[in-house]
Motif scaffolding. Structure first.
Motif, PDB file in Angstrom:
ATOM      1  N   LYS A 272       0.852  -1.190   0.000  1.00  0.00           N
ATOM      2  CA  LYS A 272       0.000   0.000   0.000  1.00  0.00           C
ATOM      3  C   LYS A 272       0.889   1.242   0.000  1.00  0.00           C
ATOM      4  CE  LYS A 272      -0.714  -0.185   5.048  1.00  0.00           C
ATOM      5  NZ  LYS A 272      -1.733  -0.190   6.119  1.00  0.00           N
ATOM      6  N   SER A 274       0.482   5.887   0.155  1.00  0.00           N
ATOM      7  CA  SER A 274      -0.429   7.017   0.323  1.00  0.00           C
ATOM      8  C   SER A 274       0.367   8.312   0.276  1.00  0.00           C
ATOM      9  CB  SER A 274      -1.197   6.916   1.647  1.00  0.00           C
ATOM     10  OG  SER A 274      -0.286   6.908   2.743  1.00  0.00           O
ATOM     11  N   TRP A 276      -0.190  12.509   1.652  1.00  0.00           N
ATOM     12  CA  TRP A 276      -1.036  13.450   2.376  1.00  0.00           C
ATOM     13  C   TRP A 276      -0.280  14.758   2.585  1.00  0.00           C
ATOM     14  CZ3 TRP A 276       1.542   9.421   4.572  1.00  0.00           C
ATOM     15  CH2 TRP A 276       2.354   9.701   5.676  1.00  0.00           C
TER      16      TRP A 276
END
Length: 877
Positions: A272, A274, A276
């Motif tokens: 995974k 990500s 931000w």
């Protein structure tokens, strides 16, 4: 009874007329009641209004309606027609109404209003280069009609453009305002606030055990798996880009997995990831990996190979039992490298062959590989077409090709042909790429050479400044000359100009009037006779340099001395008045001719060339003070033979990225002193002797020497991209030896230092060698001759523009020196310099450039090199 019949007939006729009048009743601007019962009517005609500049039939055609068509009123046909106009996108208002209804015919009025056209586009908040990019990206043209969809699409494209540039917070606004100077025109203001680029603050990595954070992120002097994603605010990323874009992040995640595959972790995957916001200017990124285990090669088994045995293929592959299972290396050795296994097949005609590695068995951490070979038939070349050539005769181009109809297909021959075409100088080298079309049906291959013609003839008109004033030069170089056409012997002759055979004719004149004159002409061809790569050249030149009188030098020296003592310049008026000092009794004249022959060799490879040149030069001096220690008055003759071996494998004439060039040569005169019986040790040794001038002429009537030279350059592309940094290295040296130490040649010496632009000094019979950062000739001590020299360079180049016009910048470090005695030659006793420069190649002008260099050492006249500007005009070596 008969009378009654007439009355009945008249009554019927009257009723028919009344019915006809009633049937043709005209209703003007009828009110269509859409709640009423539809009527079936026939379109009788159209009237179009509101649009200028278009024929009515073009506008009515958009509706899909036609005269004579049956429609329902009210009905769907009119509604669909209105939709078609809106769908067309060029109209801001559409109305279809009935002008009139005459009987069962309806006459329609189509009222249109065109969308406004763009008169001006203003880009606010952008640099010039960004404006040019935006104009291409947005697709909004000045003079074009504007639509809401176009505006929305332009905003999306602009947003994506700045996202890709790292400006994720950019605000884009497109405003329309009427243009009062034009009817139905608007001004578009594209207002962009880029804000700050988004950078990466932190990179968080989880799950990595075998590949450390340093090897993933990289350091100051260490390249990591992430090529374009780096943390801001850290010393380790000082020289690296910290900009964040989704595309960069996606590419680096793929590079991370590729790195694991390269190290043998075939099961590595990203679990995974990500992104931000850390703050308005930074984002944090996170990735979690599952490395899996490290695998090794156990066995490699080849199947399907009949042309080459398995042992030979395995040896060529270079991967063996126990090696790390490096999938990147495996692919390179199979397909990408010049000596890859697949190229072994391609170079022998197996263009339809393929090699696919398959993982056969996986036992623990070991993998058995099965190399599945599909050889297919050998393919021969069927058609070889040359497109885009309109100045050279086709046979001139075809003779450079290693790909000819009937030959076996060979990738090596294909690449060599591309190199030869690019090196000819007649085509854009950046666009010489073969279009290969395999024909699986008949097992042949077609090759199309789609060439882009460029002119390489040169016209020169230049002005310079010398000791005796302005020097002008006019030159003409025809690189596509045809001697056969000059005498109308070529059956393919196309026009008036004698061109087409790729031969070279050069004519040049240089003069500043009485003081200096120079004339030269030459002819050369690389295919003498047109059938074999035999080089042939002839040339001739004449020059005359007249000295200024001793009054000029006495005046200049005397006033310079007075100025240094008393601080005034009393000779400034006469300093430039050279006409007062013209002395026709002091001169040097040179008259020469040469003939050359060369041949392409096949050993050690066919990049080698052997060339021979026989030349004769006559030096005619009168009171020439520059050779006062050797010869001032008299005639000298120079008959010599030059033998040279050179090899050139560069991929491009204008901006080489790969390959090398080297030349080794020796120039020999007959050893006259060995058989003329003269005592040179005691000849012309006393300048005060009454016979000194006569003895000088006797001593140097036939000059003798042996001249040895070596020059080499290599080119290395630091990346595989078309526009990339290229490292050029240069080594060259020369020695002018003598057969008799008492009869050293006063000519053919080395004049070292400066721009080296003149190449060969016909004025003094010296060879000019450049060394940037120092004055011209300053490394040859004043009053002496250079009998040995060396020069070494490292140069880093980067192209700004490639093609017919080529521009590149460079930075360099350089060193070299000159010696008056060959016995003192020391290649490591160098004068050092460094600097920067730029080169520009223009098709009709040739190569031009300027360098700034700083010389760190004192020249051989005792002056420090310091800051120097040098100009380049013509080809460098």
């Amino acid at each position: 009874m008969h009378h009654n019949k007439k009355k009945v007939l008249a009554a019927c006729l009257a009723m028919a007329i009344v019915a006809s009048v009633q049937a043709q009743e005209q209703i003007v601007h009828p009110d269509i009641n859409y709640a009423g019962t539809p009527r079936d009517l026939v379109i009788g005609g159209f009237n179009v209004s509101g649009i200028d500049g278009y024929e009515d039939y073009m506008l009515t055609g958009i509706s899909g309606l036609s005269v004579g068509q049956h429609i329902s009123v009210p009905g769907t046909e009119i509604t669909e027609a209105v939709k078609r106009y809106w769908k067309h996108g060029l109209f801001s208002d559409v109305k279809i109404s009935a002008d009139s209804i005459v009987g069962d015919k309806i006459y329609l009025h189509i009222s249109l209003k065109a969308r406004p056209r763009v008169s001006t586009i203003n880009y606010v908040g952008l640099k010039k280069s960004e404006k040019e990019d935006m104009e291409k990206k947005l697709g909004i043209l000045q003079g074009g009609q504007i639509t809401p969809n176009m505006i929305d699409r332009a905003k999306i494209l602009a947003k994506k453009y700045f996202d890709d540039k790292g400006y994720k917070n950019a605000d884009i606004e497109i405003q329309q305002r009427p243009d009062v100077t034009g009817k139905n025109q608007v001004i578009l203001d594209v207002i962009i606030d880029k804000k700050d680029k988004i950078k990466v603050r932190h990179i968080y990595i989880e799950g990595n055990k075998y590949l450390s954070n340093l090897r993933i992120k990289g350091g100051l002097f260490h390249k990591g798996a992430f090529a374009k994603t780096h943390e801001a605010g850290k010393l380790s990323t000082f020289l690296k880009s910290k900009k964040f874009t989704p595309e960069r992040w996606k590419a680096d995640k793929e590079k991370l997995i590729e790195k694991y595959y390269e190290l043998g972790y075939r099961d590595a995957t990203i679990l995974k990831d990500s992104v931000w916001n850390n703050d308005p200017k930074h984002v944090n990124v996170y990735v979690k990996v599952d490395e899996g285990k490290k695998y090794y090669i156990r066995n490699i088994h080849w199947v399907g190979n009949t042309v080459y045995n398995s042992a030979y293929l395995s040896n060529l592959l270079g991967m063996r039992k126990g090696d790390v299972y490096n999938q990147k290396l495996l692919n390179k050795r199979l397909r990408e490298d010049d000596d890859a296994v697949s190229n072994l097949y391609y170079n022998n005609g197996y263009v339809f062959s393929s090699i696919d590695p398959a993982e056969q068995n996986i036992v623990g951490d070991s993998i058995d590989l099965e190399m599945r070979v599909l050889e297919g038939p050998q393919a021969h070349l069927s058609h070889v077409r040359i497109n885009g050539n309109d100045r050279l005769y086709e046979n001139v181009v075809r003779r450079e090709l290693r790909t000819k109809p009937g030959d076996l297909f060979s990738k090596e021959a294909l690449m060599r042909s591309a190199r030869e075409l690019a090196s000819m100088g007649f085509f854009d080298p950046e666009k010489v790429t073969p279009d290969v079309k395999p024909n699986a049906e008949d097992g042949t291959v077609d090759i199309n050479w789609n060439l882009t013609q460029k002119s390489n003839d040169q016209i020169e008109f230049s002005l310079g400044w010398g000791q005796t004033g302005i020097i002008g030069r006019v030159g003409l170089t025809l690189n596509n000359f045809s001697m056969a056409n000059l005498f109308n012997k070529n059956k393919e002759h196309r026009g008036i100009m004698p061109i087409g055979d790729g031969e070279k004719l050069s004519i040049g004149v240089q003069t500043n009037g009485s003081y200096y004159q120079s004339y030269n002409t030459s002819y050369s061809t690389n295919w003498f006779g047109g059938k074999r790569p035999i080089q042939f050249s002839v040339g001739a030149f004449y020059s005359k340099q007249t000295d200024v009188s001793s009054n000029y030098y006495n005046s200049a020296w005397q006033n310079s001395y007075l100025q240094s003592l008393y601080g005034y310049n009393s000779y400034s008026y006469n300093y430039s008045n050279y006409e007062n000092y013209y002395d026709p009794d002091k001169y040097v004249k040179l008259l020469g001719a040469s003939i050359g022959w060369g041949k392409r060799l096949r050993w050690p490879d066919d990049y080698f060339n052997l060339s021979l040149e026989l030349s004769f030069t006559r030096y005619m001096l009168k009171n020439w003070r520059y050779f006062s220690d050797l010869m001032t008055t008299g005639n000298s003759n120079n008959l010599n033979l030059s033998i040279a071996i050179n090899r050139s494998s560069t991929d491009n004439q204008l901006f080489p990225r790969r390959g090398s060039e080297f030349t080794a040569s020796v120039t020999l005169t007959p050893p006259w002193s060995m058989w003329d019986g003269k005592d040179y040790k005691n000849l012309a040794t006393n300048p005060y002797s009454a016979n000194y001038v006569r003895e000088q002429q006797e001593k140097y009537r036939w000059i003798e020497y042996n001249k040895w030279k070596f020059k080499a350059r290599t080119f290395t592309a630091l990346t595989s991209a078309q526009k990339c940094f290229v490292l050029m290295t240069r080594v060259e040296l020369g020695i002018l030896g003598s057969y008799n130490k008492y009869k050293k040649s006063p000519f053919e010496t080395f004049y070292v230092g400066g721009d080296g632009m003149s190449g060969y000094s016909s004025t003094y019979g010296e060879e000019t060698i450049g060394l940037r950062g120092y004055e011209n000739g300053s490394l040859t001590p004043y009053g002496s001759e250079g009998y040995a020299y060396d020069r070494m360079s490292l140069e880093l180049r980067y192209p700004f523009l490639l093609g017919n016009t080529t521009i590149y910048g460079l930075t360099f470090v350089e060193g070299g020196n000159a010696w008056t005695e060959t016995s003192k030659f020391n290649p490591f006793q160098m004068k050092r310099s460094a600097g920067v420069g730029v080169r520009i190649y223009l098709p009709m002008v040739g190569l031009m450039g300027i360098d700034w260099a700083y010389g760190f050492d004192k020249d051989n006249n005792g002056s420090k090199g310091g800051s120097q500007f040098h100009f380049v005009l013509g080809q460098e070596f």
